[in-house]
Design an enzyme around this catalytic site. Structure first.
Site, PDB file in Angstrom:
ATOM      1  N   GLY B  69      37.054  37.725  35.707  1.00 44.39           N
ATOM      2  CA  GLY B  69      38.499  37.925  35.631  1.00 44.39           C
ATOM      3  C   GLY B  69      38.958  39.355  35.856  1.00 44.39           C
ATOM      4  O   GLY B  69      40.149  39.645  35.749  1.00 44.39           O
ATOM      5  N   GLN B  70      38.036  40.264  36.151  1.00 43.26           N
ATOM      6  CA  GLN B  70      38.448  41.657  36.390  1.00 43.26           C
ATOM      7  C   GLN B  70      39.455  41.706  37.525  1.00 43.26           C
ATOM      8  O   GLN B  70      39.387  40.909  38.450  1.00 43.26           O
ATOM      9  CB  GLN B  70      37.233  42.511  36.784  1.00 43.26           C
ATOM     10  N   LYS B  71      40.307  42.703  37.439  1.00 41.95           N
ATOM     11  CA  LYS B  71      41.361  42.836  38.446  1.00 41.95           C
ATOM     12  C   LYS B  71      40.806  42.774  39.865  1.00 41.95           C
ATOM     13  O   LYS B  71      41.328  42.064  40.715  1.00 41.95           O
ATOM     14  CB  LYS B  71      42.095  44.153  38.236  1.00 41.95           C
TER      15      LYS B  71
END
Lengths: 346, 184
Positions: B69-71
């Site tokens: 889910g990291q940017k």
């Protein structure tokens, strides 16, 4: 059939006219006959299978016909509701609802072999029928005081479940009040800030908008969020889950946790104990060294946090902006040993 | 019709369901997946890339895709949309600062055409944390009631204790199977 085989076999065994010949011949004939039977059986099986696969209730035509028939039956029922006596109305609507459910199940059963366009068409039709039913019902039966308002047409069982969850819980709070900080510090400048174990145990601690401060968190917090921090020194005891660092500059972090996530951070040093691989993203000029803060009771807090003291991957950091595995990320480095601060407490 | 029939039979037999698990970083996606699968959750690192797990549950074969889910990974989410039966959106209920982000990302997903038919399960995770918002508040902040395009349910849960994970999974499987599999 047996006749011809005898001839063929007879050619092969022409010269031997003893009982052996007869015996062998019999065996071969048997074998051939058996094979013939097997083949016939297989053919029959194949035929049956074919019949099954092309069963007519799995064709689009059958679907379209049945669907249309059911649809017009429901429409007819709907039209009849105007002339239905008042006391019979609710039963009448129940009949329509049941018919619709049957139709819905029919469509559901058929989805696997229908083109998706047909499925959507069918679903739309059902939706329209349902809308018509709701309208008729509202028109002919006055609403009861406690009736639930239908929000959406075509609502199915699962959606109702969701609605049920909602009714159990009390009315909510505005987002603004939701964002307030329950545990931690915000908007401080040049101060020494300390929290004790009982204040932070298993809490979500937030440190926001701090400048030139020294922060000491004794004890085991649940998670720690550090954001908008400049020129600070931050110490934490063992944090049982994650530490989240966002938008830090010129800061020294002496922290222990299970997961470390660093975002938008520049020129910052980490003295780190982490039991899984830490990650950095949109950050650069970061230095890493092993955790070396110490205070009495720390061992006990390690136990409380469930952190393994012997497992520390402080020098194994994943950079989400550097996915090449053959070269080291330029955004972080291990701190030279001679540059490391060896003791923090005065 | 022959091929379609065969496909139908195969799908029926295997009852295969594809679930895509998304959410902001640090929401607990991998932890949910591992807890559900009975694995150790103490050594989970932030997901660089994705995890796929095939689980057997109640006679269904669940292919769960857990994407980081990291940017910097979010732009890759779209690569996983295709043929998704169910979307599991995981929320860190204690992370109030980023709920707005969370809402934006989720709403963008719901507009995605390739996810149009998917069932949506929102896990309001980390309910075991003292600062966590209850599922009802998450529901309001994310404006779930405005969703008319998907079947949805919000379920408060804790990946660490395992609380309510099963309920959520059972619901999404029930909802999906009522759509795609012939009811026995």
């Amino acid at each position: 059939m047996a006749e011809s085989e005898v001839v063929i076999v007879g050619e092969t065994w022409e010269t031997t006219e003893n009982s052996l010949y007869e015996e062998k011949k019999g065996a071969v004939v048997d074998k051939i006959q058996k094979r013939e039977e097997e083949l016939a059986e297989k053919r029959e099986k194949r035929r049956l299978e074919k019949e099954k696969t092309s069963a007519e209730d799995e064709t689009s035509d059958f679907f379209a016909t049945t669907f249309r028939k059911e649809k017009s039956a429901i429409e007819k029922l709907l039209d009849e509701s105007d002339s239905t006596p008042k006391d019979g109305l609710s039963d009448h609507f129940d009949v329509i609802t049941a018919a619709m459910q049957k139709l819905q199940k029919f469509v559901t059963d058929s989805t696997s072999f229908l083109p998706s366009y047909d499925v959507r068409q069918a679903q739309d039709t059902i939706g329209n029928l349902q809308a018509a039913l709701t309208e008729k019902r509202e028109q002919l039966i006055p609403k009861k005081k406690f009736a639930f308002k239908k929000k959406k047409e075509g609502v199915k069982e699962p959606k109702k479940k969701a609605t049920k969850v909602a009714t159990e819980v009390k009315p909510g709070v505005q987002v603004a009040s939701v964002v307030q900080i329950e545990c931690g510090f915000a908007d401080k400048d040049s101060q020494t800030l300390t929290l004790q174990p009982r204040e932070i145990e298993n809490q979500d601690v937030s440190l926001a908008r701090l400048t030139n401060c020294t922060v000491k968190l004794y004890g085991s917090a649940g998670t720690v969020h550090i954001s908008n921090v400049t020129g600070c020194r931050i110490f934490t005891g063992p944090v049982s889950r994650s530490i989240f660092v966002d938008d830090c500059k010129d800061t020294v972090l002496v922290i222990a946790c299970q997961q470390l996530r660093v975002h938008h951070t520049l020129d910052t040093s980490f003295y780190l104990h982490v039991t899984s691989r830490g990650i950095i993203e949109d950050s650069t000029r970061l230095l890493f060294a092993p955790y070396n803060w110490a205070y009495p009771d720390m061992g006990e807090h390690y136990k409380k946090a469930g952190l393994d003291k012997d497992r520390n991957t402080w020098d194994d950091i994943d950079d989400f902006n550097w996915l090449a595995s053959d070269a080291h990320s330029p955004n972080w480095a291990v701190m030279n040993e001679e540059d490391r601060v060896s003791s923090w407490e005065p | 019709m022959g091929l379609l029939t065969i496909l139908k039979k195969m799908k029926q037999k295997e009852k295969e369901v594809r679930l895509l698990m998304l959410g902001l970083d640090n929401a607990g996606k991998t932890t949910i997946l591992k807890k559900f699968n009975g694995e150790d959750i103490n050594t989970i690192s932030p997901t660089l890339g994705f995890n796929i797990k095939t689980l057997e549950h109640r006679g269904f074969k669940l292919n769960v895709w857990d994407v980081g889910g990291q940017k910097s990974l979010r732009s890759y989410w779209r690569n996983y949309y295709e043929s998704t039966d169910g979307l599991i959106w995981v929320v860190d209920s204690a992370d109030k600062r980023r709920l707005d982000d969370c809402k934006k990302e989720m709403q963008a997903l719901l507009l995605e055409e390739r996810l149009a038919g998917a069932t949506l399960l929102v896990f309001a995770n980390k309910q075991d944390l003292p600062g966590a918002l209850p599922a009802q508040q998450i529901r309001e902040v994310l404006e779930l009631d405005n969703i008319t395009t998907h079947h949805w349910l919000i379920q408060g849960c804790s990946a660490v204790t395992g609380e309510n994970l099963l309920q959520g999974m059972d619901w999404i499987i029930d909802d999906i199977s009522s759509r795609i599999f012939t009811m026995d």
